[in-house]
Write an enzyme that holds these catalytic residues in place. Structure first.
Site, PDB file in Angstrom:
ATOM      1  N   LYS A 192       3.804   4.430   2.192  1.00 25.21           N
ATOM      2  CA  LYS A 192       3.096   3.159   2.434  1.00 25.21           C
ATOM      3  C   LYS A 192       1.650   3.325   1.962  1.00 25.21           C
ATOM      4  O   LYS A 192       1.039   4.359   2.197  1.00 25.21           O
ATOM      5  CB  LYS A 192       3.133   2.764   3.917  1.00 25.21           C
ATOM      6  CG  LYS A 192       2.365   1.464   4.202  1.00 25.21           C
ATOM      7  CD  LYS A 192       2.726   0.853   5.539  1.00 25.21           C
ATOM      8  CE  LYS A 192       2.098   1.479   6.743  1.00 25.21           C
ATOM      9  NZ  LYS A 192       0.614   1.489   6.756  1.00 25.21           N
ATOM     10  N   GLU A 197      -2.160   1.242   1.594  1.00 20.03           N
ATOM     11  CA  GLU A 197      -3.010   0.103   1.943  1.00 20.03           C
ATOM     12  C   GLU A 197      -3.703  -0.435   0.692  1.00 20.03           C
ATOM     13  O   GLU A 197      -4.256   0.348  -0.090  1.00 20.03           O
ATOM     14  CB  GLU A 197      -4.084   0.523   2.963  1.00 20.03           C
ATOM     15  CG  GLU A 197      -3.530   0.808   4.338  1.00 20.03           C
ATOM     16  CD  GLU A 197      -4.600   1.102   5.390  1.00 20.03           C
ATOM     17  OE1 GLU A 197      -5.802   0.833   5.152  1.00 20.03           O
ATOM     18  OE2 GLU A 197      -4.207   1.602   6.462  1.00 20.03           O
ATOM     19  N   GLU A 220      -0.893  -6.800   8.616  1.00 22.40           N
ATOM     20  CA  GLU A 220      -1.477  -6.441   9.914  1.00 22.40           C
ATOM     21  C   GLU A 220      -2.533  -7.446  10.327  1.00 22.40           C
ATOM     22  O   GLU A 220      -3.463  -7.742   9.573  1.00 22.40           O
ATOM     23  CB  GLU A 220      -2.076  -5.022   9.819  1.00 22.40           C
ATOM     24  CG  GLU A 220      -2.703  -4.577  11.139  1.00 22.40           C
ATOM     25  CD  GLU A 220      -2.976  -3.074  11.220  1.00 22.40           C
ATOM     26  OE1 GLU A 220      -2.599  -2.319  10.298  1.00 22.40           O
ATOM     27  OE2 GLU A 220      -3.567  -2.661  12.239  1.00 22.40           O
ATOM     28  N   ASP A 229       2.583   7.191   5.464  1.00 23.25           N
ATOM     29  CA  ASP A 229       1.324   6.619   4.981  1.00 23.25           C
ATOM     30  C   ASP A 229       0.623   7.579   4.045  1.00 23.25           C
ATOM     31  O   ASP A 229       0.484   8.767   4.355  1.00 23.25           O
ATOM     32  CB  ASP A 229       0.375   6.373   6.175  1.00 23.25           C
ATOM     33  CG  ASP A 229       0.346   4.929   6.604  1.00 23.25           C
ATOM     34  OD1 ASP A 229       0.587   4.041   5.764  1.00 23.25           O
ATOM     35  OD2 ASP A 229       0.070   4.681   7.794  1.00 23.25           O
ATOM     36  N   ASP A 267      -0.713   6.720   9.483  1.00 20.08           N
ATOM     37  CA  ASP A 267      -1.956   7.488   9.610  1.00 20.08           C
ATOM     38  C   ASP A 267      -2.667   7.143  10.919  1.00 20.08           C
ATOM     39  O   ASP A 267      -3.729   7.687  11.224  1.00 20.08           O
ATOM     40  CB  ASP A 267      -2.860   7.305   8.384  1.00 20.08           C
ATOM     41  CG  ASP A 267      -3.289   5.864   8.173  1.00 20.08           C
ATOM     42  OD1 ASP A 267      -2.844   4.977   8.930  1.00 20.08           O
ATOM     43  OD2 ASP A 267      -4.069   5.618   7.226  1.00 20.08           O
ATOM     44  N   SER A 268      -2.033   6.272  11.735  1.00 19.61           N
ATOM     45  CA  SER A 268      -2.490   6.085  13.119  1.00 19.61           C
ATOM     46  C   SER A 268      -2.357   7.403  13.877  1.00 19.61           C
ATOM     47  O   SER A 268      -2.919   7.557  14.962  1.00 19.61           O
ATOM     48  CB  SER A 268      -1.690   4.975  13.811  1.00 19.61           C
ATOM     49  OG  SER A 268      -0.294   5.170  13.624  1.00 19.61           O
TER      50      SER A 268
HETATM   51  O1  KIV Z   1      -0.653   3.788  10.694  1.00 17.97           O
HETATM   52  C1  KIV Z   1       0.031   2.932  11.275  1.00 17.97           C
HETATM   53  O2  KIV Z   1       0.527   3.143  12.395  1.00 17.97           O
HETATM   54  C2  KIV Z   1       0.235   1.657  10.613  1.00 17.97           C
HETATM   55  C3  KIV Z   1       0.855   0.557  11.408  1.00 17.97           C
HETATM   56  C4  KIV Z   1      -0.144  -0.019  12.315  1.00 17.97           C
HETATM   57  C5  KIV Z   1       1.496  -0.453  10.556  1.00 17.97           C
HETATM   58  O3  KIV Z   1      -0.112   1.493   9.481  1.00 17.97           O
END
Ligand code: KIV
Length: 273
Positions: free
Chosen positions: A122, A124, A191, A92, A53-54
């Protein structure tokens, strides 16, 4: 091919990541958000591709990861999943889609898996979202956990500083990591936490621990593609190693093109019909 690149061209599975940890082979993971880049990342032998989600920051231009939507993540992940021939693809779950309502979380998880063709998700968080994670795993969807600095909680933390430096937070992290393993997560991202703590987590878990800003004592590393290739400018945390300066290459290429168009050097006789 580099001597350190895996020569095993079989599709990477969650089980094979576990085997890599057992034999001490470090896991490589990078983000990608589209078909073209994912094709390059996969072709270069990266084991895991994260549709992070970056993307909210580096693709959509948002200040935080919070605004990116489920539909936007699905759109990006579709292209990446088509490109990944070998790498395991992780998507994510964006902010708000997995936050203490297991039924809603499962619906969002199923949409991602059905509509994108990705291999896993993934999520969080630890204890706070453990019921959501259990429900998703029970539906047959592999889940990678994410602890330490959790950018979706930026409004709670107030900063992107190193997490779990204090004993109480370090203990909660360790207990959350065990909870995630017991719930059936196949790996965990840690992280921006102290290297000694990350190594302790890795040693106390059977599943692989993949670090970003968490030192070398873990089972693999992940970086944001745009940061490690220098597409993003002005972001240089201590943990980031830049392997290229593509931002400069693109800027020079565009300047050259603009100049050639203005001077009518482009197109020339050979570049027309
Ligand atoms: O969203 C992302 O790119 C991440 C990484 C920083 C692990 O969660």
């Amino acid at each position: 091919m580099s001597v350190h690149q895996s020569e095993d061209q079989r599709k990477v599975t969650t089980h094979r990541l576990l085997e890599m940890k057992m034999r001490g082979e470090k896991i490589s993971m990078l983000t990608s958000y589209d078909y073209s880049i994912a094709t390059l990342v996969d072709g270069a032998g990266c084991d895991v591709i994260l549709v992070g989600d970056s993307a909210s920051n580096v693709v959509c231009g948002n200040v935080t990861t919070l605004p990116i939507t489920l539909d936007e993540m699905i759109f990006l992940a579709k292209g990446v999943a088509k490109a990944a021939k070998r790498a395991l693809v992780v998507v994510d779950m964006p902010f708000g889609t997995c936050s203490g309502n297991p039924k809603m979380s499962l619906e969002a998880a199923i949409r991602i898996m059905k509509e994108t063709g990705a291999d896993s998700l993934k999520i969080e968080g630890g204890l706070e979202v453990i019921e959501d994670i259990r429900k998703i795993i029970a539906a047959g969807i592999p889940v990678m956990g994410h602890l330490g600095l959790m950018p979706q909680s930026i409004n709670k933390y107030g900063t992107y500083n190193v997490r779990a430096k204090e004993e109480a937070e370090a203990e909660k992290l360790l207990s959350d990591a065990k909870l995630l393993e017991d719930a059936g997560c196949y790996a965990i991202v840690l992280e921006k936490i102290p290297a000694a703590l990350a190594e302790k987590v890795s040693k106390s878990l059977r599943i692989p621990v993949i670090g970003i800003g968490a030192g070398g004592g873990v089972d693999g590393q992940v970086l944001v593609f745009h940061d490690m290739t220098g597409i993003t400018q002005g972001f240089s945390p201590r943990f980031l190693r830049r392997y290229a300066n593509i931002g400069e290459v693109i800027t020079e290429a565009v300047k050259h093109y603009v100049s050639d168009v203005k001077s009518q050097d482009f197109p020339n006789e050979q570049e027309q019909y």
